[in-house]
Design a protein around this motif. Structure first.
Motif, short mmCIF file in Angstrom:
data_model
loop_
_atom_site.label_atom_id
_atom_site.label_comp_id
_atom_site.label_asym_id
_atom_site.label_seq_id
_atom_site.Cartn_x
_atom_site.Cartn_y
_atom_site.Cartn_z
N LEU A 144 0.83 -1.20 0.00
CA LEU A 144 0.00 0.00 0.00
C LEU A 144 0.87 1.27 0.00
O LEU A 144 0.59 2.23 -0.72
N SER A 145 1.94 1.24 0.78
CA SER A 145 2.87 2.39 0.79
C SER A 145 3.44 2.62 -0.60
O SER A 145 3.50 3.75 -1.08
N ALA A 146 3.85 1.53 -1.23
CA ALA A 146 4.43 1.65 -2.57
C ALA A 146 3.41 2.26 -3.53
O ALA A 146 3.74 3.14 -4.32
N VAL A 195 0.87 4.23 -2.85
CA VAL A 195 0.66 5.64 -2.53
C VAL A 195 1.81 6.48 -3.06
O VAL A 195 1.63 7.58 -3.61
N ILE A 196 3.02 5.95 -2.92
CA ILE A 196 4.22 6.66 -3.37
C ILE A 196 4.25 6.76 -4.90
O ILE A 196 4.70 7.77 -5.47
N LEU A 197 3.74 5.74 -5.55
CA LEU A 197 3.86 5.70 -7.01
C LEU A 197 2.83 6.57 -7.73
O LEU A 197 3.01 6.88 -8.92
N ALA A 224 8.04 2.57 4.82
CA ALA A 224 7.89 3.53 3.71
C ALA A 224 9.25 3.94 3.17
O ALA A 224 9.46 4.01 1.96
N ILE A 245 10.94 1.15 1.02
CA ILE A 245 10.35 1.03 -0.31
C ILE A 245 10.70 2.23 -1.17
O ILE A 245 11.17 2.10 -2.31
N ILE A 285 12.89 2.63 -4.88
CA ILE A 285 12.31 3.10 -6.15
C ILE A 285 13.07 4.33 -6.66
O ILE A 285 13.49 4.40 -7.81
N PHE A 323 0.96 10.26 8.41
CA PHE A 323 1.80 9.30 7.70
C PHE A 323 1.35 9.13 6.25
O PHE A 323 2.15 9.28 5.32
N TRP A 324 0.08 8.85 6.06
CA TRP A 324 -0.37 8.57 4.69
C TRP A 324 -0.37 9.83 3.83
O TRP A 324 -0.02 9.80 2.66
N ASN A 342 3.26 10.56 2.80
CA ASN A 342 3.75 9.65 1.76
C ASN A 342 3.10 9.90 0.41
O ASN A 342 3.72 9.75 -0.63
N PHE A 343 1.84 10.29 0.46
CA PHE A 343 1.15 10.54 -0.79
C PHE A 343 1.64 11.84 -1.43
O PHE A 343 1.97 11.89 -2.61
N LEU A 358 5.73 12.92 -3.14
CA LEU A 358 6.25 12.53 -4.45
C LEU A 358 5.81 13.45 -5.59
O LEU A 358 6.29 13.32 -6.70
#
Lengths: 223, 479
Positions: A13-15, A17-19, B165, B168, B172, B243-244, B247-248, B251
């Motif tokens: 899920l983190s990946a 959201v990051i993507l 987080a 990952i 990337i 947190f969410w 992270n959202f 980027l």
């Protein structure tokens, strides 16, 4: 919260959201021609200019010099026409920089004669007493290594044949070692005698600097 | 080590990474002082490998990758084992990770001094070293996920989310930005051209700062603040939202480093919008930190560690306001390319990052060695020196930035430029001298920090916590 007890689900899920942001603002633009347009008026670097560019990178010149003129009145006044995306189609990597300890160089090509650069690179302080630029006279003591020049241009897809590359190198060598070269006197002054008839790293970096912004200037004069 | 059974925590690796971090911290700061001197006196450009252009990247990589990552590995291995009540499943892999990490950073520094520089900021390393970085990152990730899967504590606490987080995101970012085609062993070209390369690079450059200098530092903050104060985090819900959202949003914002550049305008504008949005989750953590101390503010005086955490999170708060504002087109037009931005970065690294890592180490090292901290007095001196040094440093650079920005823009009544470029540079030399002095003050504080920890482990151990059995209570009464 259920997912805080499921590490793998949490990671996936983190990946995700990051993507999302990465995909929209970075990955998709990679495939949009409008991000990095190509124009016929901008020519790729010759192998000598490319070798010069690699020396520019090696010495970390980008740590102090930017290569983007922003569309701001005083910036255009100081440096010249603002930078267009087309100009960077052959730039791998880009060298826009992030801090101007020294001036922007995107319009430096043709601004000064080669002799100015030979003197300035040899000793910036001899021309500007209070400059904090490191001296680079030692570049003139290094013979230019062109053993990978063809490989480099072919990796970058510049479309030169091996012979083209040889011609570019020997032509530039003839130019700067000829008696008729306008900056001969200064070049001979900063270059050790045994390298007077060879290409040096100094020659290459100056060739590169003189290329910067030249295509845009040519376009402007045509207009 | 844990070959005798999985019932013991592996703290040897924590200690080794902690001291690796301190080593790279000292090296990185010496290089920093060296280049700070070169800024007002070029005489120190004694040899090609000591010239500013080559050393600046040794400074940034040495501190970002050397000190930063080692500090993160040390604290992550500690937090991970503690919060899961599980010993590292692969201690030998962790040991190999340590050796490969230090070898890689040493080779990175040497290769940068030799001029092997891809020029992409914070990604200057050439391709063989990139591969080594990816390998040690994977080694780390294997232990992270294996520990999490084997864990004995059902719920994962906030700090573990941040560690996941980071693991990952860094993978990337690092791989995508460093895709390059080798020419020789020492030279490669990136696969991206021009504006695309710029876009990929600043997506990386901004987020590597986010996921090295923010996310894992928050992991430390959320773990070590409650631990050292005995107070639970104020709001669990706020930490989830922060947190969410962080992270959202992070980027999307890389292009605020490319304001008014030839990058397509829409990417720049989207970056501005998300940068402003990012203030919310950033301040979510700041507020969570402040409110955790609600009613217990006397700990600022009585508990030497609290100062580090509260000042640290305050600098984080200031930075996360300053950052988005600098990203606005109008302000960016003025501040970009000046020393203002240099000041901004250093408040984050010298203030937030170093203060939190310092406090985390002060908490961890005595506990894993079973010794008392050598001297709380020295820890306090360390605090005040790095606080004062950092404040003089950053404020000086802000003023220098404003001055240079204004001088670049100044015009005469006839519309011509008032100052030559050289005038705008040489007028900064007094600030550069002051910055160097501030750096010396800061460095003195760091030397005291290092000394204090060396003396702590050198004392005869009272009890060896490496042998300490895993206890049942770790998460009691947290949030």
């Amino acid at each position: 919260m259920g997912i805080t007890s499921k590490p793998v689900v949490f990671a996936v899920l983190s990946a995700a959201v990051i993507l999302i942001g990465s995909t929209v603002t970075v990955f998709i633009p990679l495939f949009m021609p409008s991000t990095q347009p190509v124009s016929a008026y901008v020519k790729p670097y010759t192998s000598v200019e490319l070798e010069g560019r690699d020396i520019y990178m090696r010495e970390g010149c980008n740590n102090c010099h930017t290569q983007t003129v922003r569309p701001l009145r005083t910036e255009v006044l100081r440096y010249g026409e603002y930078s267009k995306p087309e100009e960077f189609a052959y730039d791998r990597p880009f060298l826009w920089g992030s801090r101007r300890t020294g001036p922007d160089l995107n319009r430096i090509g043709g601004k000064y004669p080669d002799s100015w650069h030979y003197r300035h690179m040899q000793s910036p302080q001899s021309m500007f007493e209070k400059s904090n630029m490191p001296p680079y006279g030692w570049l003139a003591k290094n013979r230019l290594d062109t053993s990978n020049s063809y490989k480099k241009t072919s990796i970058l897809g510049y479309g030169f044949s091996e012979q083209d590359v040889q011609v570019q190198i020997s032509q530039y060598r003839s130019k700067v070692t000829a008696d008729t070269y306008l900056s001969k006197e200064t070049r001979d002054l900063v270059t050790p005698a045994e390298l007077h008839h060879e290409l040096t790293e100094m020659d290459a970096i100056i060739a590169y600097l003189q290329k910067l912004g030249r295509d845009v200037k040519n376009l402007e004069t045509k207009k | 080590m844990s070959e005798t059974g999985t019932e013991q925590y592996n703290f040897k690796i924590v200690r080794s990474f902690a001291f690796s971090a301190l080593f790279w911290l000292v090296i990185g700061l010496i290089v920093g002082l060296w280049i700070a001197f070169e800024m007002f006196n070029p005489a120190l450009n004694l040899a090609p490998w000591l010239s500013f252009g080559r050393l600046r990247v040794v400074h940034t990589n040495g501190l970002g990758l050397g000190f930063g990552l080692a500090g993160i590995f040390a604290t992550s291995y500690y937090i991970l084992q503690r919060l899961t009540r599980t010993a590292l499943p692969f201690p030998r892999l962790a040991q190999a990770h340590l050796y490969l990490f230090n070898t890689t950073i040493a080779l990175a520094a040497l290769s940068l001094m030799a001029g092997m520089n891809t020029t992409k900021e914070y990604a200057e390393l050439e391709w063989p070293i990139d591969i080594a970085v990816v390998v040690f990152w994977v080694m780390f990730a294997i232990n992270v996920f294996a520990t999490l899967i084997k864990r004995r504590e059902k719920q994962m606490y906030i700090s573990l989310w941040y560690i996941i987080a980071m693991t990952i995101a860094i993978a990337i970012l690092y791989i995508v930005n460093n895709l390059e085609i080798p020419v020789t062993l020492f030279k490669s070209y990136t696969v991206y051209a021009g504006a695309n390369d710029a876009n990929v690079e600043w997506w990386y450059g901004h987020n590597i700062v986010g996921f090295i200098f923010t996310v894992p530092i928050l992991a430390m903050f959320y773990y070590f603040l409650p631990k050292s104060t005995g107070l639970p985090i104020f709001s669990h819900r706020l930490s989830i939202i922060s947190f969410w959202a962080l992270n959202f949003a992070y980027l999307w914002t890389g292009a605020h480093h490319l304001m008014l550049s030839p990058l397509p305008e829409w990417i720049q504008t989207v970056a501005i919008a998300f940068s402003i949005f990012l203030i919310a989750p950033s301040w979510g953590s700041v507020i969570n930190g402040y409110y955790t101390l609600q009613g217990n503010w006397e700990q600022l005086r009585t508990n030497y560690l609290v100062k580090f955490f509260i000042f640290g999170i305050t600098f984080y708060g200031l930075q996360t306001l300053q950052g988005p504002l600098q990203g606005l087109r109008t302000l960016n037009a003025f501040f970009h390319f000046t020393d203002w931005v240099v000041g901004h970065v250093h408040m984050g690294t010298m203030g937030w990052v170093t203060m939190i890592i310092s406090a985390s180490f002060y908490y961890m090292i005595p506990r894993i060695t079973g010794n008392q901290l050598y001297s709380i007095k020295l820890a306090n001196t360390h605090f005040w020196l790095i606080l004062v040094g950092q404040l003089i440093w950053t404020i000086t650079m802000w003023i220098a930035g404003i001055q240079q920005g204004a001088m670049w823009k100044a015009t005469n009544p006839d519309g011509s430029l008032m100052y030559s470029f050289l005038d705008t540079l040489t007028s900064l030399y007094p600030y550069y001298r002051l910055r160097f002095a501030a750096g010396v003050i800061y460095f003195a504080g760091i030397l005291i920090f290092v000394w204090n920890l060396i003396m702590t482990v050198r004392q005869a151990p009272q009890k060896d916590e490496a042998e300490q059995p895993i206890q049942n209570k770790e998460l009691q009464s947290w949030g």
